[in-house]
Motif scaffolding. Structure first.
Motif, PDB file in Angstrom:
ATOM      1  N   LEU A  55      10.592  -2.989   1.330  1.00  0.00           N
ATOM      2  CA  LEU A  55       9.775  -1.196   0.166  1.00  0.00           C
ATOM      3  C   LEU A  55      10.622  -0.949  -0.617  1.00  0.00           C
ATOM      4  O   LEU A  55      10.338  -0.738  -2.087  1.00  0.00           O
ATOM      5  CB  LEU A  55       9.485  -0.331   2.062  1.00  0.00           C
ATOM      6  N   GLY A  56      11.535  -0.649  -0.304  1.00  0.00           N
ATOM      7  CA  GLY A  56      12.227   0.429  -1.917  1.00  0.00           C
ATOM      8  C   GLY A  56      12.897  -0.697  -2.652  1.00  0.00           C
ATOM      9  O   GLY A  56      12.324  -0.250  -4.044  1.00  0.00           O
ATOM     10  N   GLN A  68       0.667  -1.115  -0.104  1.00  0.00           N
ATOM     11  CA  GLN A  68      -0.411   0.196  -0.033  1.00  0.00           C
ATOM     12  C   GLN A  68       1.149   0.948  -0.239  1.00  0.00           C
ATOM     13  O   GLN A  68       0.578   2.209  -0.729  1.00  0.00           O
ATOM     14  CB  GLN A  68      -0.985  -0.338   1.247  1.00  0.00           C
ATOM     15  N   ILE A  69       1.563   1.153   0.219  1.00  0.00           N
ATOM     16  CA  ILE A  69       3.151   2.224   0.901  1.00  0.00           C
ATOM     17  C   ILE A  69       3.117   2.854  -1.030  1.00  0.00           C
ATOM     18  O   ILE A  69       4.102   3.947  -1.097  1.00  0.00           O
ATOM     19  CB  ILE A  69       4.069   2.248   1.423  1.00  0.00           C
ATOM     20  N   VAL A  70       3.881   1.645  -1.461  1.00  0.00           N
ATOM     21  CA  VAL A  70       3.751   1.687  -2.485  1.00  0.00           C
ATOM     22  C   VAL A  70       3.383   2.176  -3.463  1.00  0.00           C
ATOM     23  O   VAL A  70       3.487   2.937  -4.118  1.00  0.00           O
ATOM     24  CB  VAL A  70       4.243  -0.023  -3.497  1.00  0.00           C
ATOM     25  N   ASP A 113       8.026  -1.509  -9.184  1.00  0.00           N
ATOM     26  CA  ASP A 113       6.916  -0.957  -9.800  1.00  0.00           C
ATOM     27  C   ASP A 113       7.300   0.082 -10.317  1.00  0.00           C
ATOM     28  O   ASP A 113       6.323  -0.028 -11.797  1.00  0.00           O
ATOM     29  CB  ASP A 113       6.064  -0.215  -8.579  1.00  0.00           C
ATOM     30  N   LEU A 114       8.664   0.721 -10.366  1.00  0.00           N
ATOM     31  CA  LEU A 114       8.807   1.887 -11.333  1.00  0.00           C
ATOM     32  C   LEU A 114       9.170   1.071 -12.990  1.00  0.00           C
ATOM     33  O   LEU A 114       9.220   1.301 -14.075  1.00  0.00           O
ATOM     34  CB  LEU A 114      10.049   2.354 -10.928  1.00  0.00           C
ATOM     35  N   PHE A 115       9.958  -0.495 -12.654  1.00  0.00           N
ATOM     36  CA  PHE A 115      10.346  -1.389 -13.699  1.00  0.00           C
ATOM     37  C   PHE A 115       9.605  -1.829 -14.443  1.00  0.00           C
ATOM     38  O   PHE A 115       9.398  -1.231 -15.598  1.00  0.00           O
ATOM     39  CB  PHE A 115      11.305  -2.478 -12.816  1.00  0.00           C
ATOM     40  N   GLU A 116       8.225  -1.673 -13.601  1.00  0.00           N
ATOM     41  CA  GLU A 116       6.982  -2.464 -14.619  1.00  0.00           C
ATOM     42  C   GLU A 116       5.757  -1.232 -15.668  1.00  0.00           C
ATOM     43  O   GLU A 116       6.023  -1.325 -15.915  1.00  0.00           O
ATOM     44  CB  GLU A 116       6.187  -3.258 -13.766  1.00  0.00           C
TER      45      GLU A 116
END
Length: 272
Positions: A57-58, A30-32, A64-67
């Protein structure tokens, strides 16, 4: 929020020596979601953290950024891959590897065209034929092999653009690493390739790791072989028929977990 919880350690477990604060994965995800768009440098600061959940988390921010960028922004996707490979010393637990290596490393190997991969290979120095002796650990009650097996490994040059050999070279270098987690990355990153029905690299790395001494590698190899079998049972069984008598028991059990019981027992009792 993460810093407000009391750290704990888990002696005697796979996370022994790590620091946990008890944040569950759904909360981290959820934080992501709430911080979507976090840049690579900020995510890396978390990956370098001492607390397990910070690193989780990191890494999930990087996934997430990659996808979101791999199809439309190759430069950003490459920066994620490079950051991941530059920080493998922080990707130091099985869950951190398993939730990220297929999604970043495995996917980039297939879709990145070798960009960043060849540079990483070059950064590892010249790769030459070498012979490695590895003692096979056995489970309690099982007879230890009389001697270690010597495995001869040869890594070819990364090749020219368009040559797919760089994928195998990359994986082989990781599989030869003295670092447990890099070896697990070498194996588990294949999950993405397996889902695309690319099995050859999985079998190559599985063959290399048959004599690895750590049970987390045994489990990873068995898991990937099982995933191959879920899509092509004959390919898995061809590999097993050649190696099942000598592979670690845990590896075999993971590989044949979904076989019907009669066949499972035939493998376990050496009747194949």
């Amino acid at each position: 929020m993460l810093s407000t919880l009391k750290p704990t350690r888990r002696p005697g477990e796979y996370g022994e020596g790590d620091t946990f604060i008890g944040v569950r994965i759904p909360k981290i995800r959820q934080i992501v979601k709430d911080h979507r768009g976090t840049d690579v440098d900020t995510a890396v600061l978390l990956v370098r953290g001492e607390v397990h959940e910070e690193r989780t988390l990191g890494l999930l921010l990087l996934v997430d950024l990659f996808e979101r960028s791999v199809k439309r922004d190759k430069e950003t996707a490459l920066s994620v891959f490079n950051a991941y490979m530059a920080h493998t010393q922080h990707i130091n637990n099985w869950d951190l590897v398993d939730t990220t290596a297929p999604k970043i490393v495995g996917r980039w190997l297939l879709e990145g065209g070798g960009v960043g991969v060849r540079e990483w290979i070059d950064s590892q120095g010249p790769q030459v034929k070498t012979e490695v002796k590895v003692e096979v650990k056995t489970e309690p009650g099982r007879r230890r092999p009389k001697r270690s097996r010597a495995v001869s490994l040869e890594i070819e040059d990364a090749g020219t653009p368009g040559d797919a050999d760089y994928i195998e070279t990359f994986m082989v270098i990781l599989a030869r690493s003295p670092d447990l987690w890099e070896r697990r990355i070498a194996m588990v990153c294949n999950l993405h390739l397996i889902r695309q029905r690319v099995f050859s690299y999985t079998l190559t790395i599985a063959r290399m790791l048959l004599t690895d001494g750590h049970d987390l590698i045994h489990k990873a190899v068995g898991w990937m072989l099982r995933e191959v079998g879920n899509r092509d049972l004959e390919t898995e069984e061809e590999f097993l028929r050649e190696h099942y008598r000598t592979m670690p028991r845990t590896m075999l059990r993971y590989a044949i977990e979904k076989f019907e019981e009669g066949k499972r027992q035939d493998y376990l009792k050496g009747r194949i």
